[in-house]
Design a protein around this motif. Structure first.
Motif, PDB file in Angstrom:
ATOM      1  N   GLU A  79       0.833  -1.207   0.000  1.00  0.00           N
ATOM      2  CA  GLU A  79       0.000   0.000   0.000  1.00  0.00           C
ATOM      3  C   GLU A  79       0.872   1.264   0.000  1.00  0.00           C
ATOM      4  N   VAL A  80       1.932   1.258   0.807  1.00  0.00           N
ATOM      5  CA  VAL A  80       2.809   2.445   0.841  1.00  0.00           C
ATOM      6  C   VAL A  80       3.482   2.627  -0.523  1.00  0.00           C
ATOM      7  N   THR A  81       3.885   1.524  -1.128  1.00  0.00           N
ATOM      8  CA  THR A  81       4.493   1.595  -2.466  1.00  0.00           C
ATOM      9  C   THR A  81       3.496   2.204  -3.455  1.00  0.00           C
ATOM     10  N   ALA A  82       2.256   1.744  -3.378  1.00  0.00           N
ATOM     11  CA  ALA A  82       1.212   2.273  -4.271  1.00  0.00           C
ATOM     12  C   ALA A  82       1.027   3.774  -4.029  1.00  0.00           C
ATOM     13  N   ALA A  83       1.097   4.184  -2.769  1.00  0.00           N
ATOM     14  CA  ALA A  83       0.918   5.613  -2.460  1.00  0.00           C
ATOM     15  C   ALA A  83       2.040   6.442  -3.077  1.00  0.00           C
ATOM     16  N   TYR A  84       3.256   5.958  -2.993  1.00  0.00           N
ATOM     17  CA  TYR A  84       4.378   6.692  -3.591  1.00  0.00           C
ATOM     18  C   TYR A  84       4.106   6.914  -5.084  1.00  0.00           C
ATOM     19  N   ILE A  85       3.749   5.827  -5.752  1.00  0.00           N
ATOM     20  CA  ILE A  85       3.570   5.919  -7.204  1.00  0.00           C
ATOM     21  C   ILE A  85       2.350   6.785  -7.540  1.00  0.00           C
ATOM     22  N   ALA A  86       1.247   6.542  -6.817  1.00  0.00           N
ATOM     23  CA  ALA A  86       0.007   7.281  -7.095  1.00  0.00           C
ATOM     24  C   ALA A  86       0.191   8.778  -6.861  1.00  0.00           C
ATOM     25  N   ALA A  87       1.030   9.133  -5.886  1.00  0.00           N
ATOM     26  CA  ALA A  87       1.222  10.559  -5.582  1.00  0.00           C
ATOM     27  C   ALA A  87       2.160  11.228  -6.575  1.00  0.00           C
ATOM     28  N   GLY A  88       2.867  10.429  -7.378  1.00  0.00           N
ATOM     29  CA  GLY A  88       3.698  11.059  -8.414  1.00  0.00           C
ATOM     30  C   GLY A  88       5.182  10.743  -8.355  1.00  0.00           C
ATOM     31  N   ILE A  89       5.586   9.779  -7.524  1.00  0.00           N
ATOM     32  CA  ILE A  89       6.979   9.343  -7.587  1.00  0.00           C
ATOM     33  C   ILE A  89       7.102   8.432  -8.812  1.00  0.00           C
ATOM     34  N   ASP A  90       8.048   8.734  -9.663  1.00  0.00           N
ATOM     35  CA  ASP A  90       8.225   7.974 -10.891  1.00  0.00           C
ATOM     36  C   ASP A  90       9.229   6.845 -10.632  1.00  0.00           C
ATOM     37  N   PRO A  91       8.758   5.593 -10.673  1.00  0.00           N
ATOM     38  CA  PRO A  91       9.645   4.476 -10.301  1.00  0.00           C
ATOM     39  C   PRO A  91      10.758   4.223 -11.309  1.00  0.00           C
ATOM     40  N   GLU A  92      10.704   4.847 -12.455  1.00  0.00           N
ATOM     41  CA  GLU A  92      11.811   4.717 -13.409  1.00  0.00           C
ATOM     42  C   GLU A  92      12.905   5.725 -13.084  1.00  0.00           C
ATOM     43  N   ARG A  93      12.479   6.922 -12.747  1.00  0.00           N
ATOM     44  CA  ARG A  93      13.445   7.973 -12.436  1.00  0.00           C
ATOM     45  C   ARG A  93      14.002   7.777 -11.021  1.00  0.00           C
ATOM     46  N   SER A  94      13.122   7.673 -10.029  1.00  0.00           N
ATOM     47  CA  SER A  94      13.554   7.514  -8.640  1.00  0.00           C
ATOM     48  C   SER A  94      13.592   6.033  -8.283  1.00  0.00           C
ATOM     49  N   ILE A  95      14.301   5.715  -7.219  1.00  0.00           N
ATOM     50  CA  ILE A  95      14.356   4.324  -6.766  1.00  0.00           C
ATOM     51  C   ILE A  95      13.305   4.122  -5.671  1.00  0.00           C
ATOM     52  N   ILE A  96      12.434   3.125  -5.869  1.00  0.00           N
ATOM     53  CA  ILE A  96      11.445   2.767  -4.849  1.00  0.00           C
ATOM     54  C   ILE A  96      11.677   1.314  -4.467  1.00  0.00           C
ATOM     55  N   PHE A  97      11.868   1.039  -3.196  1.00  0.00           N
ATOM     56  CA  PHE A  97      12.092  -0.361  -2.774  1.00  0.00           C
ATOM     57  C   PHE A  97      11.759  -0.509  -1.302  1.00  0.00           C
ATOM     58  N   ASN A  98      11.670  -1.771  -0.859  1.00  0.00           N
ATOM     59  CA  ASN A  98      11.474  -1.988   0.576  1.00  0.00           C
ATOM     60  C   ASN A  98      12.811  -2.385   1.215  1.00  0.00           C
ATOM     61  N   GLN A  99      13.003  -1.804   2.373  1.00  0.00           N
ATOM     62  CA  GLN A  99      14.271  -1.845   3.111  1.00  0.00           C
ATOM     63  C   GLN A  99      14.867  -3.246   3.265  1.00  0.00           C
ATOM     64  N   SER A 100      14.024  -4.228   3.616  1.00  0.00           N
ATOM     65  CA  SER A 100      14.574  -5.543   3.956  1.00  0.00           C
ATOM     66  C   SER A 100      15.168  -6.263   2.750  1.00  0.00           C
ATOM     67  N   MET A 101      14.843  -5.805   1.528  1.00  0.00           N
ATOM     68  CA  MET A 101      15.402  -6.462   0.333  1.00  0.00           C
ATOM     69  C   MET A 101      16.876  -6.143   0.155  1.00  0.00           C
ATOM     70  N   VAL A 102      17.338  -5.084   0.791  1.00  0.00           N
ATOM     71  CA  VAL A 102      18.753  -4.719   0.669  1.00  0.00           C
ATOM     72  C   VAL A 102      19.388  -4.921   2.048  1.00  0.00           C
ATOM     73  N   THR A 103      20.118  -6.026   2.194  1.00  0.00           N
ATOM     74  CA  THR A 103      20.582  -6.413   3.541  1.00  0.00           C
ATOM     75  C   THR A 103      21.665  -5.478   4.090  1.00  0.00           C
ATOM     76  N   ALA A 104      22.217  -4.630   3.206  1.00  0.00           N
ATOM     77  CA  ALA A 104      23.247  -3.685   3.662  1.00  0.00           C
ATOM     78  C   ALA A 104      22.736  -2.788   4.793  1.00  0.00           C
ATOM     79  N   HIS A 105      21.426  -2.506   4.830  1.00  0.00           N
ATOM     80  CA  HIS A 105      20.887  -1.631   5.884  1.00  0.00           C
ATOM     81  C   HIS A 105      21.165  -2.213   7.267  1.00  0.00           C
ATOM     82  N   SER A 106      20.822  -3.498   7.438  1.00  0.00           N
ATOM     83  CA  SER A 106      20.995  -4.111   8.766  1.00  0.00           C
ATOM     84  C   SER A 106      22.472  -4.287   9.091  1.00  0.00           C
TER      85      SER A 106
END
Ligand code: AMP
Ligand code: TRP
Length: 332
Positions: A60-87
């Protein structure tokens, strides 16, 4: 080019505070910055959350980003846990963070409440993970609402601690960007409380998915005082509920508070609320509709997140590898 990193936790309902304090500003920043927008699912685990609900809210949050006008081609949209470097980076940074710094965090005090002994370590360490999110991409700017300023300042201090400890200018010191006329949106029922996902009263917030009827009803019921709208900003500031609604109107209409007030000074609240309702419906209506359309196709949302995670990892992993070299960790 300067780089932006920001994120929202996938918990509960996205509301007008999230939109005006964060997402709306992000959309406007896209042309000027390299942007990374994260759905911070690891942060959501600091509160007890049902697994199926976490999956749904992440989408739902991902959908909100896109619906509000974040362009997933230009900007990077992802969920934190997919990139283990954070932890991984969070652990390294936690070893450089004095407890005294964390003890100053007001959000922990608020969220832990009286049950401090029962609060999880994750809730306490949360700002260190947030610092890892930001500096793990060497982000220079962090657009957030007012309530996150202290956490961004902590990320700055932690970046400085790393640079001093290893005697080099490795991490840029990130700066908070607190933009717009509604940096701290208050509850519609209580002008002294922040609009929040966890408020038990439905009437306290406008959700990003509310339909026109819900918006109109909640605005009509919003708490106000009996006086008409004042003539000056000083007089407005002394009336928290009125001040909050004028700030919301200004932010939604892209005008200053002063201009907004000039339109309604001396008018009564019923007139003002009608205008507020109209602008809120005109902005939120299409976003909510697009969110629902996107959420009907979770496969597409998941593909956006995977694609974003690949691009995010391509930035974060080389930085983590350098950190491992600097700190003396043998690495792959
Ligand atoms: P959260 O809902 O805590 O994950 O917050 C996500 C983003 O929305 C952060 O940038 C917050 O600063 C912002 N935000 C949350 N609540 C509000 C509010 N009531 N007013 C302004 N910004 C907010
Ligand atoms: N802590 C932020 C909030 O609750 C969310 C967040 C996590 C964040 N990591 C971040 C925001 C990095 C900006 C940058 O609102």
């Amino acid at each position: 080019m300067n780089r932006i990193f920001s994120g929202i936790q996938p918990t509960g309902n996205l509301h007008l505070g999230n939109y005006l304090g964060a997402i709306r500003n992000w959309v406007a920043l896209q042309p000027e910055y390299e942007c990374i927008f994260c759905v911070v699912d690891l942060h959501a685990l600091t509160q007890s959350v049902d697994p199926a609900e976490l999956r749904a809210t992440t989408r739902e949050v991902t959908a909100a980003y896109i619906a509000a006008g974040i362009d997933p081609e230009r900007s990077i949209i992802f969920n934190q846990s997919m990139v283990t470097a954070h932890s991984e980076l969070a652990w390294i940074l936690s070893c450089l963070t004095p407890l005294g710094w964390l003890n100053r965090m007001t959000q922990f005090k608020e969220k832990a409440g009286k049950q401090r002994e029962m609060a999880g370590l994750g809730l306490y360490a949360y700002p260190v993970l947030m610092a890892a999110d930001i500096i793990g991409y060497k982000a220079t700017h962090v657009p957030v609402g007012e309530d996150q300023k202290q956490h961004v300042e902590l990320a700055r201090d932690i970046a400085g601690a790393f640079n001093r400890r290893y005697e080099r200018d490795f991490f840029p010191l990130p700066e908070p960007l607190i933009l717009g006329e509604a940096t701290r949106v208050m509850s519609l029922r209580d002008g002294t409380k922040k609009m929040s996902k966890s408020d038990s009263s439905d009437y306290s917030r406008l959700n990003m998915t509310d339909d026109a009827d819900a918006v109109a009803l909640k605005v009509r019921r919003a708490k106000t005082d009996p006086e008409p709208l004042p003539e000056t900003l000083e007089a407005l500031e002394a009336r928290p509920e009125a001040d909050n609604l004028v700030g919301i109107y200004a932010a939604l209409s892209d005008v200053s508070r002063e201009q907004a007030l000039r339109r309604f000074a001396g008018k009564n609240f019923s007139t003002f609320k009608e205008a507020l309702s109209e602008v809120a419906v005109s902005v939120l209506g299409p976003i909510g509709k697009e969110m629902r359309r996107l959420m009907a196709d979770p496969g597409h949302i998941d593909a956006v997140l995977r694609h974003g995670a690949e691009r995010a990892a391509a930035i974060a992993i080389p930085i983590l590898r350098e950190v491992q070299d600097i700190t003396g960790l043998l690495r792959p």
